[in-house]
Scaffold this motif. Sequence first.
Motif, mmCIF file in Angstrom:
data_model
loop_
_atom_site.group_PDB
_atom_site.id
_atom_site.type_symbol
_atom_site.label_atom_id
_atom_site.label_comp_id
_atom_site.label_asym_id
_atom_site.label_seq_id
_atom_site.Cartn_x
_atom_site.Cartn_y
_atom_site.Cartn_z
ATOM 1 N N LYS A 59 0.810 -1.207 0.000
ATOM 2 C CA LYS A 59 0.000 0.000 0.000
ATOM 3 C C LYS A 59 0.852 1.269 0.000
ATOM 4 O O LYS A 59 0.397 2.333 -0.427
ATOM 5 C CB LYS A 59 -0.934 0.008 1.226
ATOM 6 C CG LYS A 59 -1.962 -1.135 1.239
ATOM 7 C CD LYS A 59 -2.945 -1.029 0.108
ATOM 8 C CE LYS A 59 -4.128 -1.965 0.257
ATOM 9 N NZ LYS A 59 -3.762 -3.389 0.177
ATOM 10 N N ASN A 60 2.081 1.184 0.494
ATOM 11 C CA ASN A 60 2.926 2.380 0.573
ATOM 12 C C ASN A 60 3.831 2.544 -0.642
ATOM 13 O O ASN A 60 4.701 3.422 -0.659
ATOM 14 C CB ASN A 60 3.772 2.354 1.842
ATOM 15 C CG ASN A 60 4.785 1.217 1.856
ATOM 16 O OD1 ASN A 60 4.693 0.280 1.061
ATOM 17 N ND2 ASN A 60 5.746 1.288 2.761
ATOM 18 N N GLN A 63 3.779 6.128 -2.177
ATOM 19 C CA GLN A 63 4.561 7.133 -1.465
ATOM 20 C C GLN A 63 6.056 6.932 -1.711
ATOM 21 O O GLN A 63 6.820 7.901 -1.828
ATOM 22 C CB GLN A 63 4.253 7.072 0.032
ATOM 23 C CG GLN A 63 2.816 7.463 0.388
ATOM 24 C CD GLN A 63 2.467 8.870 -0.064
ATOM 25 O OE1 GLN A 63 3.317 9.763 -0.087
ATOM 26 N NE2 GLN A 63 1.208 9.081 -0.428
ATOM 27 N N PHE A 86 -1.932 3.899 -7.670
ATOM 28 C CA PHE A 86 -1.793 4.637 -6.413
ATOM 29 C C PHE A 86 -2.966 4.338 -5.482
ATOM 30 O O PHE A 86 -4.127 4.401 -5.900
ATOM 31 C CB PHE A 86 -1.732 6.140 -6.693
ATOM 32 C CG PHE A 86 -1.351 6.965 -5.497
ATOM 33 C CD1 PHE A 86 -0.030 7.055 -5.092
ATOM 34 C CD2 PHE A 86 -2.317 7.656 -4.778
ATOM 35 C CE1 PHE A 86 0.338 7.814 -3.986
ATOM 36 C CE2 PHE A 86 -1.971 8.407 -3.671
ATOM 37 C CZ PHE A 86 -0.645 8.491 -3.273
ATOM 38 N N TYR A 87 -2.644 4.027 -4.243
ATOM 39 C CA TYR A 87 -3.659 3.677 -3.244
ATOM 40 C C TYR A 87 -3.887 4.859 -2.311
ATOM 41 O O TYR A 87 -2.945 5.407 -1.734
ATOM 42 C CB TYR A 87 -3.181 2.468 -2.437
ATOM 43 C CG TYR A 87 -4.165 1.984 -1.392
ATOM 44 C CD1 TYR A 87 -5.278 1.231 -1.761
ATOM 45 C CD2 TYR A 87 -3.965 2.268 -0.042
ATOM 46 C CE1 TYR A 87 -6.178 0.778 -0.803
ATOM 47 C CE2 TYR A 87 -4.855 1.818 0.914
ATOM 48 C CZ TYR A 87 -5.953 1.077 0.534
ATOM 49 O OH TYR A 87 -6.842 0.631 1.489
ATOM 50 N N GLU A 88 -5.169 5.234 -2.161
ATOM 51 C CA GLU A 88 -5.519 6.359 -1.287
ATOM 52 C C GLU A 88 -6.955 6.194 -0.803
ATOM 53 O O GLU A 88 -7.863 5.946 -1.602
ATOM 54 C CB GLU A 88 -5.372 7.683 -2.050
ATOM 55 C CG GLU A 88 -5.663 8.920 -1.232
ATOM 56 C CD GLU A 88 -5.473 10.190 -2.045
ATOM 57 O OE1 GLU A 88 -4.494 10.904 -1.807
ATOM 58 O OE2 GLU A 88 -6.305 10.443 -2.959
ATOM 59 N N ASN A 89 -7.147 6.314 0.493
ATOM 60 C CA ASN A 89 -8.488 6.247 1.089
ATOM 61 C C ASN A 89 -9.248 4.999 0.641
ATOM 62 O O ASN A 89 -10.402 5.065 0.202
ATOM 63 C CB ASN A 89 -9.296 7.500 0.738
ATOM 64 C CG ASN A 89 -8.660 8.768 1.277
ATOM 65 O OD1 ASN A 89 -8.044 8.752 2.355
ATOM 66 N ND2 ASN A 89 -8.804 9.856 0.557
ATOM 67 N N ARG A 95 -2.908 7.084 -11.367
ATOM 68 C CA ARG A 95 -2.624 8.494 -11.086
ATOM 69 C C ARG A 95 -1.295 8.929 -11.684
ATOM 70 O O ARG A 95 -0.257 8.303 -11.455
ATOM 71 C CB ARG A 95 -2.621 8.740 -9.579
ATOM 72 C CG ARG A 95 -2.324 10.185 -9.174
ATOM 73 C CD ARG A 95 -2.608 10.421 -7.699
ATOM 74 N NE ARG A 95 -4.045 10.371 -7.448
ATOM 75 C CZ ARG A 95 -4.589 10.544 -6.232
ATOM 76 N NH1 ARG A 95 -3.812 10.745 -5.167
ATOM 77 N NH2 ARG A 95 -5.906 10.501 -6.080
#
Length: 258
Positions: A59-60, A63, A86-89, A95
Motif C-alpha cells: 500500500k505504501n 509514497q 496509487f492507493y488512497e483512502n 494516477r
Amino acid sequence: MSEQLKVALVQTSLAWENPELNRATLLEKIDLITATVDLIILPEMFTSGFTMHPEKLAKNEGQKTIRWMQKIASEKKAAITGSIAFYENSTFYNRLFFIEETGKTSFYDKRHTFTLAGESDVYSAGNKKQIIAYKGFNFCPLICYDLRFPVWSRNNNDYDVLLYVANWPKPRINAWDALLKARAIENMAYCIGVNRIGTDEVGHEYPGHSAVYDVLGNEVIFSNNEEIVYATLSKELIVSTREKLKFLDDRDAFNLIM
C-alpha cells in the motif's frame, strides 16, 4: 518565461508488478541522461505494468515512488512525470504525478478507465482535468485510453502541450499514431505520447511508437526502440502559429456535465 523546453521521453520495458525493480531499472536509464532537460516523461504505470491486481502491491508503494521521483527531480534539476497504481483512502487510482525540481507536486487521475481490460472495475476514475504551468508552458496531462476521447482533451486556449503516457498494445497501435497526430492538429498544441515497449505478463505486446507532434501535426520525433529520445518544444512556434491561423477562435463552446 522560457522560449524553449527540452523533454526526454523514456520508452522502456517494465517488470510485472515489481515497483522496486522498475525504480532501479529506470534510475539506471535516467542516469544516462547527460544533456540538460527540463522534463523527463515515463510511461503509464511505470512501476508495475498495466496490472489489474494493484492489491498485490504494498500500500505504501505510491509514497515510495513519489519520494523517488522527488529525488530524481532534485538531482536532475528537471521535472519528472508518469503514472502509477496509487492507493488512497481505500481506493486505487491510475494516477499521473508531475513533480518539479522544487518538489512541487501535481497529479491527474485517469478519467477514462479502460473497460475492455476491466480497469473500470479496479481503479476509480478521475473527474477533473489538470492544467500544469511549468517553465512558461501549460501542460494538459492525460493517460492512455483518454486519447480516444477528444472532448475531454479539447483545448480552450488554456494549454500549450498535450501529454499522454500509455501502455498501448500493438494490435491497436495505428489508432495511437493517428490520434496523437489528430489531437495535436485539432488543439493547435504540441502532443507528446510516451508508450512502453516489450511484452507484459499477460501476453500483451507493446511496440512503443512514442512521439512528439507539433501544433500543425508535424512529426518532431518518433521511436519504436527501447531508448530515451529527446525533443525541444518552441513557445514561439505555438504563439506565431496560433496568431496566424486562428482556428481555436472558431472552436465550439460547451460545458462538460459529470
